[in-house]
Motif scaffolding. Structure first.
Motif, PDB file in Angstrom:
ATOM      1  N   THR A 116      -2.902   4.413   4.469  1.00 26.09           N
ATOM      2  CA  THR A 116      -1.887   5.318   3.935  1.00 26.09           C
ATOM      3  C   THR A 116      -0.850   4.548   3.139  1.00 26.09           C
ATOM      4  O   THR A 116      -0.805   3.317   3.162  1.00 26.09           O
ATOM      5  CB  THR A 116      -1.199   6.129   5.058  1.00 26.09           C
ATOM      6  N   GLY A 156       3.486   5.022   2.178  1.00 24.04           N
ATOM      7  CA  GLY A 156       4.694   5.787   2.479  1.00 24.04           C
ATOM      8  C   GLY A 156       5.939   5.027   2.086  1.00 24.04           C
ATOM      9  O   GLY A 156       5.885   4.032   1.362  1.00 24.04           O
ATOM     10  N   LEU A 198       4.717   4.119   9.579  1.00 26.65           N
ATOM     11  CA  LEU A 198       3.921   5.164   8.937  1.00 26.65           C
ATOM     12  C   LEU A 198       2.961   5.842   9.911  1.00 26.65           C
ATOM     13  O   LEU A 198       1.983   6.443   9.500  1.00 26.65           O
ATOM     14  CB  LEU A 198       3.147   4.572   7.752  1.00 26.65           C
ATOM     15  N   ARG A 232       5.940  10.806   7.773  1.00 29.93           N
ATOM     16  CA  ARG A 232       6.407   9.577   7.138  1.00 29.93           C
ATOM     17  C   ARG A 232       5.380   8.977   6.183  1.00 29.93           C
ATOM     18  O   ARG A 232       5.557   7.864   5.711  1.00 29.93           O
ATOM     19  CB  ARG A 232       6.762   8.540   8.206  1.00 29.93           C
ATOM     20  N   ARG A 233       4.313   9.680   5.913  1.00 29.91           N
ATOM     21  CA  ARG A 233       3.300   9.150   4.999  1.00 29.91           C
ATOM     22  C   ARG A 233       2.839  10.251   4.046  1.00 29.91           C
ATOM     23  O   ARG A 233       2.884  11.434   4.357  1.00 29.91           O
ATOM     24  CB  ARG A 233       2.128   8.570   5.772  1.00 29.91           C
ATOM     25  N   GLU A 257      -3.345  10.590   4.780  1.00 34.09           N
ATOM     26  CA  GLU A 257      -4.078   9.719   5.692  1.00 34.09           C
ATOM     27  C   GLU A 257      -5.532   9.705   5.249  1.00 34.09           C
ATOM     28  O   GLU A 257      -6.197  10.743   5.251  1.00 34.09           O
ATOM     29  CB  GLU A 257      -3.983  10.218   7.135  1.00 34.09           C
ATOM     30  N   TYR A 288       8.869  10.494   3.185  1.00 34.74           N
ATOM     31  CA  TYR A 288       8.630   9.943   1.865  1.00 34.74           C
ATOM     32  C   TYR A 288       8.963  10.929   0.770  1.00 34.74           C
ATOM     33  O   TYR A 288       9.164  10.567  -0.366  1.00 34.74           O
ATOM     34  CB  TYR A 288       7.163   9.501   1.732  1.00 34.74           C
TER      35      TYR A 288
END
Length: 167
Positions: A38, A40, A46, A51-52, A55, A140
Motif C-alpha cells: 500500500t 499512504g 498504514l 490511513r492508506r 490495499e 491520506y
C-alpha cells in the motif's frame, strides 16, 4: 517493511515500481498466503484502511487482489515461477488530473484520487482511493499532498514470502 517517499514529505503524485518473485522456500500455492502492499501518508502507520489509499494483495497462488473504494476483487494473475515488475502510479490531488508516460511508450491520465496498476508493462486497471476521512489528522485523503510512505505487510494469520527488488 516501510519506506518513506521523498524523505517522508507528502507529495500529490508518485510512481512506485518494484520487481517481485515468490520465495521458492514457501511450499504450496495457497490463496490465503499473501503479502500486502500500500501507499499512504508519511509518518503514520498504514495498518488501518483509513490511513492508506488502497490495499493490494499479492498471493502465493499467483493472483493479485485489490481492495480500494468500490473494489474488492482479483485484478490480475502472474506465473509463480518467474520474476515480475509491478508499477503503481498515484494521484492524490483532490481536483487536478495528471498526465503520464510509461517507459514502454504508453501514456495515460490519472483522475483525482485514483491510481493505475501495471503488471509486466500491461495495465491492469484504474482504481479509486479509499475515501475514509474517519482518522482525522492521519487519513491520506485530506488535501492535495497525501502520499509519503510505502508499506509491505501481512495481516494477522497470513503467511507468505515475497522477494522484492528495485523498489
Amino acid at each position: 517493511y516501510v519506506a518513506d517517499i521523498d524523505g517522508g514529505d507528502n507529495v500529490s503524485s508518485v510512481k512506485v515500481d518494484f520487481d517481485f518473485a515468490l520465495n521458492p522456500a514457501i511450499v504450496g500455492p495457497e490463496s490465503s498466503t499473501e503479502i500486502n502492499f500500500t501507499v499512504g501518508k508519511g509518518g503514520v502507520s498504514l495498518t488501518s484502511s483509513s490511513r492508506r489509499a488502497f490495499e493490494m494483495r499479492i498471493l502465493q497462488d499467483g493472483t493479485i487482489d485489490m481492495r480500494s473504494e468500490g473494489t474488492s476483487t482479483q485484478i490480475g494473475t502472474f506465473s509463480t515461477g518467474a520474476t515480475h515488475s509491478l508499477s503503481v502510479l498515484l494521484n492524490s490531488d483532490d481536483a487536478a488530473t495528471l498526465d503520464y508516460s510509461t517507459a514502454g511508450g504508453g501514456s495515460g491520465t490519472l483522475s483525482s484520487n485514483t491510481f493505475h496498476v501495471y503488471l509486466d508493462g500491461v495495465k491492469l486497471g484504474e482504481y479509486a482511493f479509499f475515501l475514509d476521512p474517519s482518522d482525522a489528522g492521519v487519513a491520506y485523503n485530506e488535501g492535495v499532498a497525501d502520499l509519503g510512505r510505502v508499506a509491505f505487510y501481512q495481516d494477522t494469520g497470513s503467511s507468505g514470502a515475497l522477494i522484492i527488488d528495485d523498489l
